[in-house]
Write an enzyme that holds these catalytic residues in place. Structure first.
Site, PDB file in Angstrom:
ATOM      1  N   ASP A  13     -30.393 -15.303   0.658  1.00  0.00           N
ATOM      2  CA  ASP A  13     -29.902 -15.358   2.033  1.00  0.00           C
ATOM      3  C   ASP A  13     -29.194 -14.055   2.399  1.00  0.00           C
ATOM      4  O   ASP A  13     -28.767 -13.279   1.528  1.00  0.00           O
ATOM      5  CB  ASP A  13     -28.927 -16.554   2.123  1.00  0.00           C
ATOM      6  CG  ASP A  13     -28.769 -17.100   3.530  1.00  0.00           C
ATOM      7  OD1 ASP A  13     -29.245 -16.463   4.472  1.00  0.00           O
ATOM      8  OD2 ASP A  13     -28.155 -18.176   3.663  1.00  0.00           O
TER       9      ASP A  13
ATOM     10  N   ASP B 213     -32.639 -21.615  11.189  1.00  0.00           N
ATOM     11  CA  ASP B 213     -31.655 -22.659  10.912  1.00  0.00           C
ATOM     12  C   ASP B 213     -31.824 -23.833  11.853  1.00  0.00           C
ATOM     13  O   ASP B 213     -31.183 -24.866  11.670  1.00  0.00           O
ATOM     14  CB  ASP B 213     -30.232 -22.097  11.053  1.00  0.00           C
ATOM     15  CG  ASP B 213     -29.775 -21.455   9.755  1.00  0.00           C
ATOM     16  OD1 ASP B 213     -30.470 -21.627   8.732  1.00  0.00           O
ATOM     17  OD2 ASP B 213     -28.737 -20.768   9.760  1.00  0.00           O
TER      18      ASP B 213
HETATM   19  C1  DGJ Z   1     -27.941 -19.653   6.363  1.00  0.00           C
HETATM   20  C2  DGJ Z   1     -29.202 -20.339   5.938  1.00  0.00           C
HETATM   21  O1  DGJ Z   1     -30.220 -20.138   6.871  1.00  0.00           O
HETATM   22  C3  DGJ Z   1     -28.916 -21.811   5.720  1.00  0.00           C
HETATM   23  O2  DGJ Z   1     -30.105 -22.479   5.429  1.00  0.00           O
HETATM   24  C4  DGJ Z   1     -27.904 -21.944   4.633  1.00  0.00           C
HETATM   25  O3  DGJ Z   1     -28.429 -21.481   3.422  1.00  0.00           O
HETATM   26  C5  DGJ Z   1     -26.643 -21.177   4.998  1.00  0.00           C
HETATM   27  N1  DGJ Z   1     -26.920 -19.817   5.359  1.00  0.00           N
HETATM   28  C6  DGJ Z   1     -25.657 -21.199   3.871  1.00  0.00           C
HETATM   29  O4  DGJ Z   1     -24.550 -20.433   4.102  1.00  0.00           O
END
Ligand code: DGJ
Length: 729
Positions: free
Chosen positions: A478, A548
């Site tokens: 990430d 997200d």
């Molecule tokens: C952003 C990601 O897109 C989410 O799926 C998750 O992993 C969060 N970060 C965690 O902080």
């Protein structure tokens, strides 16, 4: 041989199965002109298109008006500062402070087969798949050379472009702009298609008419970004999914970029793409080289649909490398939306236990398992297991999950550092920041200065050490903030303009190291959702988290935009709980499954807590994934209806390469009174073949299904979906 040189006419002709690209060398000074890109030509005599005979200002005939020549000639790789006032591709600053240069033909080389660049993601192809043309150009005054690189992928109808700059002069020179590709053409009443968005709303398709002036899409955020995408397609005005011409460029790069179209005084258009010149200045020492990233170019005279299928095939065959690229991915369950930071070993095991009984194949432990990470305000950089949450340690948890017959995956954010972390307390200078100025926070975190070898090594080792400690088969990598406050404690002042690009190179180096050390790892890239969904990352990971936003209806638009260029096999898509955590919408569990089927498929919910009737549906969804994923992953994609355009319903299909099987996904977003059924003309079938529709009586020819269509009975209610599965009889 897909590359020919016609000596007499001084023309290069690059041919793929359905397209040709022609470059000419003109005048005594050997300017490189762009002659033609479009539908395949048998004849190569196209040099007249450069209008040299019509142009009264060609320098050998009329040096009095050299500027007028430079400002109107269709250039293959225009340089800045000597009279071409359109957007240039390259500009420099010498040690004397001068900026102009002219890159003229010196020699060329044609070879078979293509390997990727050494430190940058790029396409590859065997001798049978790809020929490479390299044209060496030189600026006589400074000694600066540019090698224009063309990869010709005959079978998949793609031409890649890039440039390598070599300083053959005696002194260093600053490269202040190096784009990778340029296309000079006459304006065909073009519209520019690009992808825009925001967090949770990535890659929405936008089309604007090309008119005089410049229209650019760009990122100076240090990543390709939620907001814009390194892609542009010029389509003729009335082009549709099936008809009209399309010229597309897509950048194999994950950092600052610019793609721009400009219509000039003569109604010519120039499309350019490359690293964004803002805050970019690369000091190139004598004898050093600078390799610019690659651009993938696609021409289609069969509309946007053909462009899409070309990109999909190209990325599946010539960019993605993972051993998973042609394999079904394990159905995963990720605990982010299930627990956020509030989890421990017991909770994860109970989710895994229930999930394994329903057929889910992998548990992914998301953010919050390390250091003092009880919320998103702290601990990035402290990559040691939080044993208060994970009693018995990480290996114990992984083993327990494995005992359930499930694989185990883990989340990292290796590029970041929280001010509240042991790492920052020990090494405050490891964050990217302008010395003497307090750096701007974003999600309460800073970005690590990965341009420094020891910082990079530390970050890499943190990840690798954890992976070596247990049977971890998947990593979600990430990145949750953009770069700002560009400054490094190590780079000298005259190299600070290299930081953005060096940062991207550092991320690539780390990911390359990771997949070399763990060749069987399934890597999924992610950036606050889909802010680094780009071809650069695809070279390292066969899948990228799309967004997200897991709401099925929002996803229709996000996935339509993403699938405009990316194969469905690369799109991370999960079924999540309702009301949806981003938009609060409630949609049927069944529809959430149909929408996630367009991607890698998985779950993002607490399976122990969802309604019983939803849980009962999971084994059916698991079976649906196993039944259709080969087709979804490898088939040809056809867009039939776009909810983003019509605001009521959405439909796309995937058809197997042999056209024996097809699957169409229909989602009715909003029902309307008195619409009992909708007639949809299917696409991609073989008109001569006879098909049956699963669950229905009768057979139909491909011809009737495509020309006349089928009636899809309207489901009762909003947000309802259905699958239409066809097989050849
Ligand atoms: C952003 C990601 O897109 C989410 O799926 C998750 O992993 C969060 N970060 C965690 O902080």
């Amino acid at each position: 041989m897909s590359i020919s040189l016609y000596e007499k006419e001084q023309l290069f002709k690059l041919d793929t199965k359905n397209t040709s690209y022609v470059i000419g060398i003109v005048d005594e000074e050997k300017f490189l002109g762009h002659v033609y890109y479009g539908a395949k030509l048998k004849d190569h005599h196209a040099g007249y298109l450069m209008r040299v005979n019509e142009n009264p200002f060609v320098p050998s005939k009329n040096n009095r008006d050299r500027v007028s020549f430079l400002d109107s000639f269709a250039m293959e790789y225009p340089a800045h500062g000597l009279g071409d006032y359109r957007e240039s591709c390259i500009s420099i600053r010498t040690m004397q402070g001068n900026v102009g240069l002219s890159l003229n033909y010196v020699s060329h080389k044609i070879t078979e087969g293509k390997t990727s660049f050494r430190n940058l993601p790029s396409s590859f192809g065997s001798r049978e798949d790809c020929s490479v043309l390299e044209i060496l150009c030189e600026d006589k005054t400074t000694g600066l050379q540019a090698v224009l690189q063309y990869g010709v992928f005959e079978d998949v109808d793609v031409i890649t472009r890039s440039v390598k700059v070599i300083n053959e002069g005696e002194e260093p020179v600053y490269l202040t702009k190096v784009y990778s590709a340029c296309l000079d053409m006459d304006n065909k009443d073009f519209e520019a298609i690009s992808l825009h968005g925001s967090w949770a709303r990535e890659r929405q398709i936008q089309s604007v008419p090309v008119s005089h002036g410049k229209y650019s899409v760009e990122s100076i955020r240090g990543e390709s970004s939620h907001q814009d995408h390194p892609f542009m397609a010029l389509k003729t005005k009335n082009a549709t999914q099936e008809t009209g011409e399309v010229y597309a460029m897509h950048f194999v790069y994950s950092g600052n970029f610019k793609v721009q179209v400009q219509a000039d005084q003569f109604d010519q258009v120039r499309m350019v793409m490359g690293i964004h010149p803002t805050d970019f200045a690369w000091r190139l020492e004598s004898k050093e080289e600078f390799q610019a990233p690659e651009v993938v170019m696609v021409y289609s005279d069969k509309g946007l649909g053909q462009m899409t299928r070309t990109f999909h095939d190209f990325y599946r065959k010539h960019l993605i490398r993972s051993e998973y690229k042609n394999k079904k991915r394990p159905i995963l369950i990720n605990n982010w939306e299930a627990t956020y930071f509030d989890f421990n070993t017991d909770k994860l095991i109970s989710i895994a236990k229930q999930a394994s009984e329903l057929g889910i194949e992998m548990l992914v432990m998301d953010d919050g398992w390390f250091g003092n990470r009880y919320d998103d305000n702290r601990a990035l950089g402290d990559w040691f297991v939080n044993e208060e949450k994970l009693k018995g340690g990480l290996k114990y948890l992984v083993d327990e999950v494995n005992k359930l017959g499930m694989k185990f995956g883990i989340w990292f954010e290796p590029e970041m550092i929280s001010p509240d972390s042991d790492l920052y307390r020990e090494h405050p200078d490891w964050a990217i920041a302008i010395p003497g100025r307090e750096a701007s926070l974003c999600r309460n975190q800073y970005v690590l200065d990965l341009t420094r070898q020891k910082v990079r090594d530390y970050a890499y080792e943190c990840v690798a050490k954890i992976l070596r400690s247990a049977n971890i088969e998947y990593v979600k990598w990430d990145m949750n903030r953009q770069l700002s406050d560009i400054g490094s404690a190590e780079l000298p002042a005259d190299r600070m303009g290299e930081l953005y690009h060096r940062y991207v190179l550092a991320v690539y180096e780390m990911q390359e190291r990771l997949i070399q050390e763990f060749p069987h790892l399934l890597l999924e890239n992610c950036s606050g959702g889909g802010a680094r969904f780009d071809p650069g990352m695809l070279y390292f990971s066969p899948q990228i988290w799309c967004s997200d936003d897991t709401d099925a209806i929002e996803r229709l638009k996000i996935q339509e935009g993403t699938a405009l260029i990316y194969p469905l096999s690369s799109m991370g898509a999960h079924v999540s709980d309702c009301p949806n955590h981003t938009v609060g919408r409630v949609t049927p569990f069944e529809t959430r499954g149909y929408v996630a089927l367009a991607g890698t498929f998985g779950y993002e919910l607490d399976v122990t807590k969802i309604p019983e009737e939803d849980r009962e549906m999971i084994p059916e969804q698991v079976a649906m994934y196993h039944k259709y994923n080969d087709l979804v992953r490898e088939g040809d994609y056809y867009r039939i209806a776009s909810y983003a355009e019509n605001h009521y319903f959405d439909c796309y299909g995937v058809v197997s390469k042999d056209k024996k099987e097809a699957l169409y996904t229909f989602v009715q977003v909003l029902n309307r009174p008195n619409y009992h059924s909708r007639r949809l003309q299917l696409k991609g079938l073989d008109p001569e073949k006879v098909y049956e529709i699963e669950g229905e009586e009768g057979t139909y020819t491909g011809e009737i299904l495509m020309k006349a269509g089928i009636n899809i009975q309207n489901p009762w209610g909003d947000f309802k979906g259905k699958l239409i599965h066809l097989t050849e009889v």
